[in-house]
Design a protein around this motif. Sequence first.
Motif, short mmCIF file in Angstrom:
data_model
loop_
_atom_site.label_atom_id
_atom_site.label_comp_id
_atom_site.label_asym_id
_atom_site.label_seq_id
_atom_site.Cartn_x
_atom_site.Cartn_y
_atom_site.Cartn_z
N TYR A 25 0.85 -1.18 0.00
CA TYR A 25 0.00 0.00 0.00
C TYR A 25 0.89 1.23 0.00
N GLY A 26 0.52 2.21 -0.82
CA GLY A 26 1.28 3.44 -0.95
C GLY A 26 1.90 3.57 -2.33
N ILE A 27 1.39 2.78 -3.28
CA ILE A 27 1.83 2.85 -4.67
C ILE A 27 0.58 3.02 -5.53
N SER A 28 0.59 4.04 -6.36
CA SER A 28 -0.56 4.22 -7.25
C SER A 28 -0.39 3.30 -8.46
N GLU A 29 -1.51 3.08 -9.14
CA GLU A 29 -1.48 2.19 -10.30
C GLU A 29 -2.23 2.82 -11.45
N LYS A 30 -1.86 2.37 -12.62
CA LYS A 30 -2.56 2.80 -13.83
C LYS A 30 -2.76 1.56 -14.69
N GLU A 31 -4.02 1.27 -14.99
CA GLU A 31 -4.38 0.12 -15.80
C GLU A 31 -3.83 -1.19 -15.22
N GLY A 32 -3.83 -1.27 -13.89
CA GLY A 32 -3.41 -2.49 -13.21
C GLY A 32 -1.93 -2.64 -12.97
N PHE A 33 -1.14 -1.64 -13.32
CA PHE A 33 0.30 -1.71 -13.13
C PHE A 33 0.77 -0.57 -12.24
N PRO A 34 1.73 -0.84 -11.33
CA PRO A 34 2.24 0.23 -10.46
C PRO A 34 2.94 1.29 -11.29
N ASN A 35 2.69 2.57 -10.94
CA ASN A 35 3.34 3.62 -11.72
C ASN A 35 4.00 4.71 -10.88
N LYS A 36 3.70 4.78 -9.57
CA LYS A 36 4.30 5.85 -8.78
C LYS A 36 4.22 5.51 -7.29
N VAL A 37 5.30 5.77 -6.58
CA VAL A 37 5.29 5.63 -5.13
C VAL A 37 4.68 6.90 -4.56
N THR A 38 3.51 6.76 -3.93
CA THR A 38 2.84 7.92 -3.34
C THR A 38 3.01 7.95 -1.83
N GLY A 39 3.16 6.79 -1.22
CA GLY A 39 3.25 6.70 0.23
C GLY A 39 1.91 6.93 0.88
N ILE A 40 1.82 6.54 2.13
CA ILE A 40 0.61 6.78 2.92
C ILE A 40 1.03 7.47 4.20
N ASP A 41 0.16 8.34 4.69
CA ASP A 41 0.41 9.05 5.95
C ASP A 41 0.10 8.13 7.11
N ILE A 42 1.09 7.89 7.94
CA ILE A 42 0.91 7.10 9.15
C ILE A 42 1.57 7.86 10.29
N THR A 43 0.77 8.24 11.27
CA THR A 43 1.34 8.98 12.39
C THR A 43 1.87 8.06 13.48
N ASN A 44 1.29 6.86 13.58
CA ASN A 44 1.71 5.92 14.60
C ASN A 44 1.61 4.50 14.05
N GLN A 45 2.76 3.86 13.85
CA GLN A 45 2.77 2.53 13.27
C GLN A 45 2.06 1.51 14.15
N ASP A 46 2.25 1.60 15.46
CA ASP A 46 1.61 0.64 16.37
C ASP A 46 0.08 0.75 16.29
N ASP A 47 -0.44 1.97 16.29
CA ASP A 47 -1.89 2.15 16.18
C ASP A 47 -2.42 1.61 14.85
N THR A 48 -1.66 1.85 13.79
CA THR A 48 -2.05 1.35 12.47
C THR A 48 -2.12 -0.17 12.46
N LEU A 49 -1.10 -0.83 13.02
CA LEU A 49 -1.10 -2.29 13.08
C LEU A 49 -2.25 -2.82 13.93
N LEU A 50 -2.54 -2.16 15.03
CA LEU A 50 -3.67 -2.59 15.87
C LEU A 50 -4.98 -2.50 15.11
N ARG A 51 -5.18 -1.42 14.34
CA ARG A 51 -6.41 -1.27 13.54
C ARG A 51 -6.50 -2.35 12.47
N ILE A 52 -5.37 -2.64 11.82
CA ILE A 52 -5.36 -3.67 10.78
C ILE A 52 -5.68 -5.03 11.38
N GLU A 53 -5.00 -5.38 12.46
CA GLU A 53 -5.21 -6.68 13.09
C GLU A 53 -6.64 -6.82 13.62
N SER A 54 -7.19 -5.74 14.16
CA SER A 54 -8.57 -5.76 14.62
C SER A 54 -9.53 -5.99 13.45
#
Length: 84
Positions: A25-54
Amino acid sequence: TEAEKKEFLADLSSFANSAGGDLIYGISEKEGFPNKVTGIDITNQDDTLLRIESSLRDGISPRIPGIKYQFHNTKDNKYLLHIN
């Protein structure tokens, strides 16, 4: 959003029901192929992992064992989220 959460769960479930693979996650795509690293905003990795696991625990049955998560910094102080 709720729609994004459902799509995320569907993506992980489809990989678990096939030969597996990697989701990044954090890569844009065009017609099903990756074309640019956009990145995602994450302020707290631990909170993000807890949300994903939940979300996985509550949204997919049976559970998917052995999922690994890695965060990779981009040059814009954003992250790529690598799930395998």
